[in-house]
Design an enzyme around this catalytic site. Structure first.
Site, PDB file in Angstrom:
ATOM      1  N   LYS A 191       4.133   2.742   0.353  1.00 40.59           N
ATOM      2  CA  LYS A 191       4.540   3.283   1.739  1.00 40.59           C
ATOM      3  C   LYS A 191       5.578   2.012   2.397  1.00 40.59           C
ATOM      4  CE  LYS A 191       3.219   3.417   5.903  1.00 40.59           C
ATOM      5  NZ  LYS A 191       4.490   3.324   6.692  1.00 40.59           N
ATOM      6  N   GLU A 267      -1.967  -9.439   4.027  1.00 41.07           N
ATOM      7  CA  GLU A 267      -1.074 -10.616   4.673  1.00 41.07           C
ATOM      8  C   GLU A 267      -0.527 -10.238   5.869  1.00 41.07           C
ATOM      9  OE1 GLU A 267      -0.003 -12.970   2.272  1.00 41.07           O
ATOM     10  OE2 GLU A 267      -0.825 -12.003   0.665  1.00 41.07           O
ATOM     11  N   CYS A 302       7.236 -13.567   9.543  1.00 40.36           N
ATOM     12  CA  CYS A 302       5.800 -13.919   9.563  1.00 40.36           C
ATOM     13  C   CYS A 302       5.635 -15.427   9.688  1.00 40.36           C
ATOM     14  CB  CYS A 302       4.973 -13.213   8.502  1.00 40.36           C
ATOM     15  SG  CYS A 302       5.912 -13.884   6.673  1.00 40.36           S
ATOM     16  N   GLU A 399       1.945 -13.617  18.800  1.00 37.40           N
ATOM     17  CA  GLU A 399       3.144 -13.687  17.749  1.00 37.40           C
ATOM     18  C   GLU A 399       4.189 -12.692  18.524  1.00 37.40           C
ATOM     19  OE1 GLU A 399       2.847 -10.930  14.199  1.00 37.40           O
ATOM     20  OE2 GLU A 399       3.864 -12.626  13.218  1.00 37.40           O
TER      21      GLU A 399
HETATM   22  P1  NAD Z   1       2.650  -3.001  11.375  1.00 38.53           P
HETATM   23  O1  NAD Z   1       1.315  -3.613  11.091  1.00 38.53           O
HETATM   24  O2  NAD Z   1       2.940  -2.439  12.505  1.00 38.53           O
HETATM   25  O3  NAD Z   1       3.116  -2.016  10.165  1.00 38.53           O
HETATM   26  C1  NAD Z   1       3.203  -2.676   8.714  1.00 38.53           C
HETATM   27  C2  NAD Z   1       2.959  -1.365   7.788  1.00 38.53           C
HETATM   28  O4  NAD Z   1       1.742  -0.731   8.137  1.00 38.53           O
HETATM   29  C3  NAD Z   1       3.899  -0.278   8.116  1.00 38.53           C
HETATM   30  O5  NAD Z   1       4.445   0.306   6.838  1.00 38.53           O
HETATM   31  C4  NAD Z   1       3.279   0.718   9.131  1.00 38.53           C
HETATM   32  O6  NAD Z   1       3.784   1.891   9.034  1.00 38.53           O
HETATM   33  C5  NAD Z   1       1.974   0.605   8.450  1.00 38.53           C
HETATM   34  N1  NAD Z   1       0.826   0.941   9.287  1.00 38.53           N
HETATM   35  C6  NAD Z   1       0.923   1.095  10.645  1.00 38.53           C
HETATM   36  N2  NAD Z   1      -0.412   1.508  11.186  1.00 38.53           N
HETATM   37  C7  NAD Z   1      -1.225   1.880  10.115  1.00 38.53           C
HETATM   38  C8  NAD Z   1      -2.614   2.592   9.892  1.00 38.53           C
HETATM   39  N3  NAD Z   1      -3.321   2.895  10.962  1.00 38.53           N
HETATM   40  N4  NAD Z   1      -2.848   2.925   8.676  1.00 38.53           N
HETATM   41  C9  NAD Z   1      -2.059   2.407   7.754  1.00 38.53           C
HETATM   42  N5  NAD Z   1      -0.796   1.996   7.707  1.00 38.53           N
HETATM   43  C10 NAD Z   1      -0.435   1.529   9.061  1.00 38.53           C
HETATM   44  O7  NAD Z   1       3.944  -4.466  11.118  1.00 38.53           O
HETATM   45  P2  NAD Z   1       5.261  -4.513  11.149  1.00 38.53           P
HETATM   46  O8  NAD Z   1       5.663  -4.448  12.650  1.00 38.53           O
HETATM   47  O9  NAD Z   1       5.965  -3.714  10.243  1.00 38.53           O
HETATM   48  O10 NAD Z   1       5.709  -5.999  10.815  1.00 38.53           O
HETATM   49  C11 NAD Z   1       5.510  -7.017  11.474  1.00 38.53           C
HETATM   50  C12 NAD Z   1       4.210  -7.803  10.942  1.00 38.53           C
HETATM   51  O11 NAD Z   1       4.295  -8.088   9.710  1.00 38.53           O
HETATM   52  C13 NAD Z   1       4.115  -9.091  11.748  1.00 38.53           C
HETATM   53  O12 NAD Z   1       2.761  -9.138  12.306  1.00 38.53           O
HETATM   54  C14 NAD Z   1       4.372 -10.051  10.644  1.00 38.53           C
HETATM   55  O13 NAD Z   1       3.568 -11.403  10.891  1.00 38.53           O
HETATM   56  C15 NAD Z   1       3.809  -9.435   9.585  1.00 38.53           C
HETATM   57  N6  NAD Z   1       4.197  -9.688   8.294  1.00 38.53           N
HETATM   58  C16 NAD Z   1       3.474 -10.659   7.668  1.00 38.53           C
HETATM   59  C17 NAD Z   1       3.875 -11.357   6.229  1.00 38.53           C
HETATM   60  C18 NAD Z   1       2.975 -12.051   5.454  1.00 38.53           C
HETATM   61  O14 NAD Z   1       3.255 -12.195   4.334  1.00 38.53           O
HETATM   62  N7  NAD Z   1       1.819 -12.604   5.849  1.00 38.53           N
HETATM   63  C19 NAD Z   1       5.184 -10.897   5.882  1.00 38.53           C
HETATM   64  C20 NAD Z   1       6.052  -9.964   6.549  1.00 38.53           C
HETATM   65  C21 NAD Z   1       5.557  -9.681   7.774  1.00 38.53           C
END
Ligand code: NAD
Length: 497
Positions: A191, A267, A302, A399
């Site tokens: 997804k 992650e 991240c 963040e």
């Molecule tokens: P997000 O948590 O809003 O969304 C991530 C994914 O989760 C998306 O595909 C979203 O549609 C899905 N999602 C959201 N709510 C959900 C739910 N209730 N159930 C299932 N899936 C759901 O994050 P974002 O805004 O897309 O990305 C930014 C974040 O990602 C930042 O916090 C960043 O630090 C983190 N990130 C971490 C890493 C790592 O390796 N640790 C790498 C890249 C990004």
């Protein structure tokens, strides 16, 4: 078309692109069962690129059924590792052949400069090649028993893996999840983020061309609270591999507990400290790296080095160096290969980052450069540096996921380590010093999944990537990630009586 090199080349390629917008289920591109779609928007222009299938629970259910059927069929899950390897290497070759198109899809979808997207493609392709090459080199074990038994520890695929990924490195984060899970023999349902679904859908057609059997790799575009939630709650999903925010990661833990206790690899977010000691030989060079550590990818990283901790004796001149470097990193047209920064992913993120900048000012931090939105169209923010930040301020703790650097001063190593560790996150940390004793001490004391010594964000496919504390519990890349996607089976064989 030949390799695009100039802004005009990339613009021409962008004009010629067509987008796959349907879900990929059981080897077919199909609309969402509801017929619903959502708009994916180019944040550099504000224009809608395409209407994409908005999947929900019924689509998730169908994909899970097909994934389970594929797993039971065994034409991937029980295929000899060496044969799986060949298919994944073919997929990597196809990705390489289409890397400009894939890079462009990510740039148009989420606003990062095309030169960065090309770098992401190299990372994604390398990840598929590494994991493909690993899979026929990973042995099981023979346990050290007496002669009365032969005791084997076998590695088997888990079953159905759902990978839920973010938008900041759309295809690279996808590769980090999907490549090891497929290599290990699982069926994978991806997804992508609703903010960047296009490259994942293109990957689906390349996977089909590479010869992945039907149902083994499927892609469900849509929102988190609809199709993401359905996958996370599904009793037919054995493992959920997630990259995204800590808040959503916590929600997924609840879903896993409320359903089938599926394996969960998280992650999540970060607020990474970058420690600069006065003994560095070339502080100007370090200042340039410190600026890159936060402003690369518009700060939507991240492991962005968002907290800069500088020894007070050199702090003023060091900040001047960071400001000078930032001046050369102003955002520009993401299609221009010379741009260092592009657009923020969307209006919401743009507003959110500007709100943090406002709070930084209100809470008394000193704005040293930036702090502005650039005139539209598009969602651009200039590189921003705050000095005089105290640990309680919002810009020190949360963040931001944007080009905003918070600078702190310290007088001793102990103080620097305590400040660095004063965070719920523990994803990455940087340390710049010439003093080897200090490097050895501080490296061990930093609460972080990775430590960069005299560099920022160093690493390749051989190194695991992940965090501690509320930055998560999983590891992407390297053979460690491959191992996460397999189950150990203990087999105790007795002598036949
Ligand atoms: P997000 O948590 O809003 O969304 C991530 C994914 O989760 C998306 O595909 C979203 O549609 C899905 N999602 C959201 N709510 C959900 C739910 N209730 N159930 C299932 N899936 C759901 O994050 P974002 O805004 O897309 O990305 C930014 C974040 O990602 C930042 O916090 C960043 O630090 C983190 N990130 C971490 C890493 C790592 O390796 N640790 C790498 C890249 C990004």
């Amino acid at each position: 078309m030949s390799r695009p090199e100039t802004l005009a080349d990339w613009q021409a390629l962008a004009k010629s692109l067509s987008y796959e917008t349907r879900a990929f289920i059981d080897d077919e591109f199909v609309p969402a069962e509801s017929g619903e779609t959502f708009a994916t928007v180019n944040p550099a222009t504000g224009e809608t690129l395409a209407e994409v299938a908005s999947c929900d629970a019924p689509d998730a259910e169908r994909a899970v059924d097909h994934a389970r059927a594929a797993f039971a069929r065994g034409d991937w899950s029980r295929l000899a590792p060496g044969k799986r390897k060949r298919v994944l290497l073919r997929l990597a070759d196809l990705m390489e052949a289409h890397q400009h198109e894939l890079a462009l899809l990510d740039t148009l979808d989420m606003g990062k400069p095309v030169s960065s997207s090309l770098g992401d493609m190299s990372g994604a392709i390398a990840c598929f090649r590494y994991q493909a090459e690993c899979i026929d080199k990973l042995y099981g074990e023979v346990a050290p028993t007496g002669e009365e038994a032969l005791a084997l520890v076998l590695r088997e695929p888990l079953g159905v893996v759902a990978s839920i990924v973010p938008w900041n490195f759309p295809l690279m984060m996808t590769a980090w999840k999907v490549a090891p899970a497929l290599a290990a023999g699982n069926s994978v349902i991806l997804k992508p983020s609703e903010k960047s679904p296009l490259s994942a859908l293109r990957l689906a057609s390349l996977a089909r061309e590479a010869g992945l059997p039907r149902g083994v790799f499927q892609v469900l575009p849509g929102f988190g609270h609809t199709v993401g939630r359905a996958l996370a709650l599904s009793m037919g999903v054995d493992c959920l591999a997630f990259t995204g925010s800590t808040a959503v990661g916590k929600q997924l833990m609840k879903y896993a507990g409320d359903s089938n206790l599926k394996r969960l690899y998280l992650e999540c977010g970060g607020k990474s400290p970058n420690l600069v000691f006065a003994d560095c030989k070339d502080l100007d060079r370090v200042a340039r790296h410190a600026a890159e550590a936060i402003f690369h990818n518009q700060g939507e990283v991240c492991i962005a080095g968002s907290r800069l901790l500088v020894e007070n004796s050199v702090r003023e001149t060091f900040i001047d160096g960071v400001i000078e470097a930032a001046a050369a990193m102003q955002p520009g047209d993401p299609l221009d290969p010379e741009s260092f920064m592009g657009a923020m992913v969307d209006e919401t993120q743009h507003r959110r980052v500007l709100d943090f900048i406002r709070r930084g000012r209100e809470e008394g931090a000193r704005l040293r450069t930036g702090g502005d939105a650039l005139p539209g169209p598009g969602y651009f923010i200039s590189p921003t540096v705050f000095d005089g930040v105290t640990p309680q301020m919002a810009i020190a703790r949360e963040e931001i996921f944007g080009p905003v650097l918070a600078v702190f001063g310290f007088d001793s190593e102990e103080e620097a380590v305590a400040m660095a560790n004063d965070s719920p996150y523990g994803l990455a940390a940087g340390l710049w010093s010439q003093d080897i004793d200090r490097i050895m001490r501080v490296t061990r004391r930093l609460e972080s999944g990775q430590v960069f010594v005299n560099n920022w964000a160093g690493g390749d496919q051989t190194m695991p990537f992940g965090g501690v504390k509320q930055s998560g519990n999983g590891r992407d890349k390297s053979h460690h990630s491959l191992e996460e996607y397999s189950e150990l089976k203990s087999v105790w064989m007795s002598l036949a009586t």
